[in-house]
Design an enzyme around this catalytic site. Structure first.
Site, PDB file in Angstrom:
ATOM      1  N   VAL A 177      23.997   1.256  38.325  1.00 52.90           N
ATOM      2  CA  VAL A 177      24.404   1.917  37.247  1.00 52.90           C
ATOM      3  C   VAL A 177      25.538   3.073  37.391  1.00 52.90           C
ATOM      4  O   VAL A 177      26.329   3.559  38.424  1.00 52.90           O
ATOM      5  CB  VAL A 177      23.714   2.368  36.429  1.00 52.90           C
ATOM      6  N   CYS A 178      26.726   2.743  36.729  1.00 55.50           N
ATOM      7  CA  CYS A 178      27.700   3.611  35.719  1.00 55.50           C
ATOM      8  C   CYS A 178      28.338   3.166  35.005  1.00 55.50           C
ATOM      9  O   CYS A 178      27.200   2.724  34.284  1.00 55.50           O
ATOM     10  CB  CYS A 178      28.821   3.071  36.868  1.00 55.50           C
ATOM     11  N   THR A 179      29.381   4.054  34.720  1.00 48.80           N
ATOM     12  CA  THR A 179      29.436   4.059  32.583  1.00 48.80           C
ATOM     13  C   THR A 179      29.894   2.847  32.456  1.00 48.80           C
ATOM     14  O   THR A 179      29.279   2.604  31.114  1.00 48.80           O
ATOM     15  CB  THR A 179      31.045   5.410  32.472  1.00 48.80           C
TER      16      THR A 179
END
Ligand SMILES: [Zn+2]
Ligand SMILES: [Zn+2]
Length: 294
Positions: A177-179
Site C-alpha cells: 500500500v502507498c498514498t
C-alpha cells in the site's frame, strides 16, 4: 468545496517528455493550477490544486493526451494554498526509486491489482495476508492500516536495503500500500522480481480506500506532500482516531515539524506544547539536543 486537489499518475510510455511537460505548463497556467508534475519517458505523476471548476476542466483537457489514457484522478478538498507554485519537471523516473540496475518496469513486472473493495473484503475474511506499507516511516506515523508491516525506510530509495526484513513473507500473500498507488507499482514489482510469490498492490492507493471506507481499517490521517500535510475523510466523525504520537511526550498529535537541530532536521510529530516548552524550537528528542545545550 471551493478548491480541489488532484492526485494522479500513469505508467504509460511518453514519446516526447519535454513536449508533454510544456503542454502541461501552458494548460496549468491557463487554469491557474499550482502543484507538481513529473514527466518521464516511463509516465507522468502529478498533484495539483485549483478551483473546483478549473481542476475539472484540467481533467477534461487531459483526456486528449495519450499519456493520460489510464489515469484515475483522485480528488480531495483543497485549501486554496496547498502549493505555492507550479513545478513541471522532466526526470528519468516519475518516482525516484534509485533502483539503478535493479529497477523494475511496472509495464512489464508489477504486483497483481487489488481493488479497495477487495481489500475491504479480505480484511473481513479469514484469508491470511500481510499488508506492507511502502511509505516512509514519518508518513506511517500519523495513519496506517491496522496491523500493517512497515519496512524500515526513511525513504523509498531504501527499499533494497529493507528487503531482508520482509524475507519471512516470501511464501505469503502480500498486499503493498502507498498514498495514491504510484510507489506500489515499482515496490510490488520489486518484490516479485526478488522472489515473492503472491504480491498484490492496493489499486489507487490509500486515498481511495479512505474515501470509500473512512475511519475503518486505515486508522488516522493520510500524510500528503502539500500544504495540508495530512488529510482525512470524515475527520469530524467520532470514529476518527488520532494515531500520531508526539516523539517527546507520547501524547496524541498530528503536528509535524522538522527537528531544529541543524545536523538533524528530522521530520517528526511533536505536539504544540512540547514545541512551546522548548522555546518554540521543535526537537526530535535524540541525544544531540543535549549537546547543543537547548
Ligand atoms: Zn509532546
Ligand atoms: Zn533531531
Amino acid at each position: 468545496m471551493s478548491h480541489q486537489i488532484l492526485l494522479y499518475y500513469s505508467y504509460a510510455h511518453v514519446q516526447d517528455a519535454d513536449a508533454l511537460a510544456e503542454r502541461q505548463r501552458i494548460l496549468c497556467a491557463e487554469l491557474g493550477l499550482k502543484g507538481r508534475i513529473i514527466v518521464a519517458r516511463e509516465g507522468i505523476n502529478g498533484t495539483l490544486e485549483g478551483t473546483f471548476e478549473n481542476t475539472e476542466s484540467y481533467i477534461t483537457a487531459c483526456s486528449a493526451e495519450p499519456a493520460f489514457k489510464d489515469v484515475v484522478f483522485k480528488r480531495s478538498e483543497g485549501t486554496g494554498n496547498a502549493f505555492k507554485k507550479l513545478f513541471v519537471r522532466v526526470r528519468p523516473e516519475i518516482v525516484s526509486s534509485h533502483l539503478g540496475e535493479r529497477d523494475v518496469d511496472p509495464n512489464r513486472i508489477t504486483g497483481k491489482r487489488l481493488l479497495a473493495e477487495e481489500l475491504h473484503e479480505w480484511i473481513r475474511s479469514d484469508r491470511e495476508f500481510y499488508i506492507v506499507d511502502m511509505r516512509n516511516d514519518y508518513e506511517h506515523a500519523v495513519g496506517h492500516f491496522e496491523g500493517s508491516i512497515l519496512p524500515p525506510m526513511g525513504n523509498f530509495r531504501e527499499l533494497p536495503d529493507a528487503l531482508p526484513t520482509l524475507e519471512h513473507l516470501k511464501d505469503k500473500t502480500v498486499v503493498t500500500v502507498c498514498t495514491g498507488g504510484v510507489r506500489c507499482e515499482k515496490a510490488s514489482g520489486f518484490l516479485v522480481e526478488n522472489g515473492f510469490g503472491d504480491v498484490w498492490q492496493l489499486q489507487d492507493g490509500i486515498v481511495t480506500y479512505m474515501e470509500k471506507y473512512p475511519n475503518q481499517d486505515f486508522k488516522g490521517a493520510l500524510y500528503v506532500f502539500d500544504g495540508r500535510v495530512t488529510m482525512a475523510f470524515n475527520r469530524e466523525d467520532p470514529s476518527y482516531e488520532v494515531v500520531g504520537r508526539c516523539v517527546l511526550c507520547g501524547n496524541p498529535s498530528e503536528h509535524y515539524v522538522n527537528c531544529a537541530n541543524d545536523e538533524c532536521h528530522k521530520h517528526i510529530i511533536c505536539c504544540e506544547s512540547c514545541v512551546a516548552r522548548n522555546g518554540g524550537l521543535p526537537l526530535c528528542g535524540r541525544e544531540h539536543l543535549l549537546v547543543t545545550g537547548r
